[in-house]
Design a protein around this motif. Structure first.
Motif, PDB file in Angstrom:
ATOM      1  N   GLY A 168      13.106  18.113 -24.131  1.00  0.00           N
ATOM      2  CA  GLY A 168      13.611  17.168 -25.124  1.00  0.00           C
ATOM      3  C   GLY A 168      12.543  16.194 -25.591  1.00  0.00           C
ATOM      4  O   GLY A 168      12.418  15.922 -26.790  1.00  0.00           O
ATOM      5  N   ILE A 169      11.751  15.683 -24.655  1.00  0.00           N
ATOM      6  CA  ILE A 169      10.673  14.751 -25.021  1.00  0.00           C
ATOM      7  C   ILE A 169       9.634  15.454 -25.880  1.00  0.00           C
ATOM      8  O   ILE A 169       9.167  14.914 -26.888  1.00  0.00           O
ATOM      9  N   LEU A 170       9.245  16.669 -25.488  1.00  0.00           N
ATOM     10  CA  LEU A 170       8.222  17.395 -26.238  1.00  0.00           C
ATOM     11  C   LEU A 170       8.676  17.743 -27.661  1.00  0.00           C
ATOM     12  O   LEU A 170       7.851  17.844 -28.566  1.00  0.00           O
ATOM     13  N   MET A 212       7.465   8.037 -23.138  1.00  0.00           N
ATOM     14  CA  MET A 212       8.712   8.544 -22.583  1.00  0.00           C
ATOM     15  C   MET A 212       8.456   9.458 -21.377  1.00  0.00           C
ATOM     16  O   MET A 212       9.219   9.438 -20.406  1.00  0.00           O
ATOM     17  N   SER A 213       7.381  10.215 -21.409  1.00  0.00           N
ATOM     18  CA  SER A 213       7.026  11.065 -20.265  1.00  0.00           C
ATOM     19  C   SER A 213       6.678  10.222 -19.047  1.00  0.00           C
ATOM     20  O   SER A 213       7.052  10.558 -17.916  1.00  0.00           O
ATOM     21  N   MET A 214       5.951   9.114 -19.269  1.00  0.00           N
ATOM     22  CA  MET A 214       5.650   8.211 -18.159  1.00  0.00           C
ATOM     23  C   MET A 214       6.938   7.620 -17.598  1.00  0.00           C
ATOM     24  O   MET A 214       7.096   7.487 -16.378  1.00  0.00           O
ATOM     25  N   VAL A 255       4.393   8.005 -28.359  1.00  0.00           N
ATOM     26  CA  VAL A 255       5.795   7.764 -27.992  1.00  0.00           C
ATOM     27  C   VAL A 255       6.231   8.813 -26.965  1.00  0.00           C
ATOM     28  O   VAL A 255       6.893   8.489 -25.971  1.00  0.00           O
ATOM     29  N   LYS A 256       5.828  10.057 -27.180  1.00  0.00           N
ATOM     30  CA  LYS A 256       6.141  11.110 -26.211  1.00  0.00           C
ATOM     31  C   LYS A 256       5.493  10.807 -24.863  1.00  0.00           C
ATOM     32  O   LYS A 256       6.111  11.004 -23.813  1.00  0.00           O
TER      33      LYS A 256
END
Length: 93
Positions: A32-34, A46-48, A42-43
């Motif tokens: 979803g993030i990717l 959110m991944s962090m 921003v990705k």
């Protein structure tokens, strides 16, 4: 693959279901993030957030388990002390 918990054990089905649901959740969130239509920074942010959430979840689970086990050990020690006192007490002496 059964992990003992006190006098109880987890069934293999429960262990597989737990780890599978965890893996599916992390993989789905990563996909979803990717696929978000936003910039890479921003990705990355959110991944962090996802990485820190997973890490803190493991820490909270371990801490909760350790606190529970410490209480069980303390209860056993107190129970052993009471039992020793009762065994040493002779009402006829």
């Amino acid at each position: 693959m059964q992990a003992p918990v006190g006098n109880q054990t987890h069934s293999t089905g429960w262990v597989v279901q737990s780890w599978s649901s965890f893996a599916i959740a992390v993989i789905a969130m990563t996909i979803g993030i990717l696929n978000l239509p936003v910039d890479n920074w921003v990705k990355g942010y959110m991944s962090m957030g996802l990485a820190f959430t997973v890490g803190s979840t493991f820490s909270v689970a371990k801490t909760t388990r350790d606190m529970h086990e410490a209480k069980r050990i303390t209860s056993r020690i107190e129970e052993a002390r009471v039992e020793k006192l009762l065994n040493e007490h002779h009402p006829l002496k």
